[in-house]
Scaffold this active site. Structure first.
Site, PDB file in Angstrom:
ATOM      1  N   GLY A 225      15.401  38.592  24.636  1.00 23.24           N
ATOM      2  CA  GLY A 225      14.432  37.558  24.329  1.00 23.24           C
ATOM      3  C   GLY A 225      14.633  37.026  22.928  1.00 23.24           C
ATOM      4  O   GLY A 225      15.309  37.636  22.088  1.00 23.24           O
ATOM      5  N   CYS A 226      14.034  35.872  22.647  1.00 20.71           N
ATOM      6  CA  CYS A 226      14.215  35.235  21.339  1.00 20.71           C
ATOM      7  C   CYS A 226      13.543  36.039  20.224  1.00 20.71           C
ATOM      8  O   CYS A 226      14.173  36.354  19.201  1.00 20.71           O
ATOM      9  CB  CYS A 226      13.703  33.802  21.376  1.00 20.71           C
ATOM     10  SG  CYS A 226      12.089  33.583  22.182  1.00 20.71           S
ATOM     11  N   TYR A 227      12.262  36.389  20.391  1.00 24.29           N
ATOM     12  CA  TYR A 227      11.602  37.198  19.377  1.00 24.29           C
ATOM     13  C   TYR A 227      12.315  38.529  19.158  1.00 24.29           C
ATOM     14  O   TYR A 227      12.571  38.927  18.011  1.00 24.29           O
ATOM     15  CB  TYR A 227      10.135  37.447  19.747  1.00 24.29           C
ATOM     16  CG  TYR A 227       9.208  36.277  19.565  1.00 24.29           C
ATOM     17  CD1 TYR A 227       9.056  35.652  18.326  1.00 24.29           C
ATOM     18  CD2 TYR A 227       8.446  35.785  20.632  1.00 24.29           C
ATOM     19  CE1 TYR A 227       8.183  34.580  18.158  1.00 24.29           C
ATOM     20  CE2 TYR A 227       7.578  34.719  20.476  1.00 24.29           C
ATOM     21  CZ  TYR A 227       7.441  34.125  19.239  1.00 24.29           C
ATOM     22  OH  TYR A 227       6.579  33.063  19.076  1.00 24.29           O
ATOM     23  N   SER A 230      15.383  38.068  16.928  1.00 24.50           N
ATOM     24  CA  SER A 230      15.090  37.818  15.508  1.00 24.50           C
ATOM     25  C   SER A 230      14.546  39.054  14.808  1.00 24.50           C
ATOM     26  O   SER A 230      14.701  39.207  13.607  1.00 24.50           O
ATOM     27  CB  SER A 230      14.097  36.656  15.369  1.00 24.50           C
ATOM     28  OG  SER A 230      12.810  37.021  15.839  1.00 24.50           O
TER      29      SER A 230
END
Length: 422
Positions: A225-227, A230
């Site tokens: 996932g993106c979160y 990061s």
């Protein structure tokens, strides 16, 4: 953009760094068996023998020279035939945009049930210049001429579809359906039982910089996932090195609206999000177990975090501001130096200098993650800021990075778009 290719001297053949035969375009007219690439004409798949998918990677090869006996064949210019499932969403469109710059991935099948029968350029006019197959429904897709699949379907729909795909296909799944190893935890967070537990056992988690060796030999990769991308890129190395405490990790994350997908939702209307910021998924966001899974693996003991995401009035981009407690005798400079040494030589993860603060505008349209570390005013604490483009490094770019690895190709192939600024 991709690596620059020098113009060949008159009367000479030219090859790019991958050894692909290139020819200048004659009077700007495309031949029937040539494909434009970087100002030259690139041989298409019909001129090249079919790609074998069975060769495994060599762990002894270096990270930059990639990675297996298959790499030599791929460097000769063999085309990898691609299917994009769910091509009418944001991540599907981003896959297509990225592959426009990829010399060896050629899209042969594109699905979009609601847009079946339409030309891709009519759905996404900004990509009308690409020569692409017409969109079809998944039930009508023919995978016999395909080597690999990007699955860009919504969460909860992917498991049964992937279970029905031919076993020879390499697959990168951009949904959340295979990210959590524990199928009971998946059922708890996603509200239904896992529909392909046998595939879950096979799936490899695809945070590229941290799991290369597993990804190279995988058939099915669960794109992060993106979160979690990061957050884990800065935190996993610090947890592994025992530089930070495992308690009181606070993550304040913010994302552009494209992170919510392209579906029509009242909460994402312009009048609902303009000129403001809003928290969502408070204490219950589905990326929490994915983040905690990665940190727990790194720590080899249970890690629980406080994570709150926020929706920003911008199209793309993601920033995670992370607050951590330092272990005794550790300074914020120690965190910085450890992250710098961890990612030294990495193409897509960079530490900024001095007090420069990463901004989402510094990575827009690119596969980069930028980060920096700051000493907090509160003694014994530090602040880490990490930014990515949620659609690229947080989704489609990392997916291409992973498939490059799986196919024995250079990891950065097709991904050297520089950020768009301002």
């Amino acid at each position: 953009m991709g690596a620059r290719i020098p113009h060949p001297a008159a009367g000479m053949r030219a090859t790019d760094p991958l050894g692909i035969l290139l020819r200048p375009a004659a009077n700007g007219i495309l031949g029937s068996n040539l494909k434009p690439f970087a100002g030259f004409m690139l041989k298409t798949a019909q001129q090249i023998r079919p790609l074998s998918l069975r060769v495994r990677g060599s762990a002894a090869a270096s990270q930059r020279k990639l990675f297996s006996p298959k790499a030599a064949a791929a460097k000769s210019g063999e085309v990898v035939r691609i299917a994009v499932l769910g091509a009418s969403g944001y991540t599907g469109a981003e896959i297509v945009r990225i592959l426009a710059n990829h010399p060896q991935f050629d899209i042969k099948v594109m699905t979009a049930d609601r847009k079946a029968g339409e030309q891709f350029g009519s759905v996404f006019p900004h990509l009308i210049s690409q020569d692409l197959p017409r969109l079809v429904a998944i039930k009508d897709a023919d995978f016999s001429g395909v080597d690999a699949v990007f699955c860009c379907l919504p969460h909860g729909t992917t498991q049964e579809i992937i279970k029905g795909l031919p076993r020879h296909l390499k697959i990168v799944d951009l949904s959340a359906d295979f990210r959590l190893r524990d199928i009971n935890e998946y059922a708890e967070w996603y509200g239904h039982s896992h529909r392909a537990p046998e595939l879950q056992e096979e799936a490899v988690y695809g945070l590229t910089e941290l799991h290369r060796d597993d990804i190279r030999n995988a058939r099915l990769v669960a794109n992060p996932g993106c979160y979690p991308t990061s957050v884990q890129l800065p935190l996993v190395p610090l947890v592994k090195s025992k530089l930070i405490k495992l308690t009181n990790i606070i993550i304040d994350a913010k994302s552009g609206v494209s992170g919510a997908g392209r579906g029509a939702k009242e909460a994402n209307l312009y009048t609902e999000i303009a000129e403001g910021i809003q928290s969502y998924g408070i204490t219950s966001h589905r990326h929490v177990p994915e983040i905690e899974q990665g940190l727990t693996d790194a720590a080899e003991s249970k890690v629980t975090v406080s994570f709150t995401p926020h929706l920003m009035c911008m199209k793309r981009g993601m920033q995670s501001t992370i607050y951590v407690e330092l272990e005794s005798g550790v300074t914020a400079s120690d965190l910085y130096e450890h992250l710098k040494s961890t990612y030294e030589g990495e193409e897509f993860v960079k530490l900024l200098h001095g007090s420069s603060a990463p901004r989402t505008s510094h990575v827009a349209g690119s596969n980069y993650c930028l980060m920096n570390v700051y000493e907090d005013r509160i003694p014994g604490r530090a602040i880490i800021i990490s930014v990515i483009d949620n659609l690229v490094k947080g989704a489609s770019g990392q997916a291409v990075q992973n498939l490059n690895l799986m196919m024995g190709l250079p990891e950065n192939m097709g991904l050297q778009y520089q950020p768009l600024f301002p």
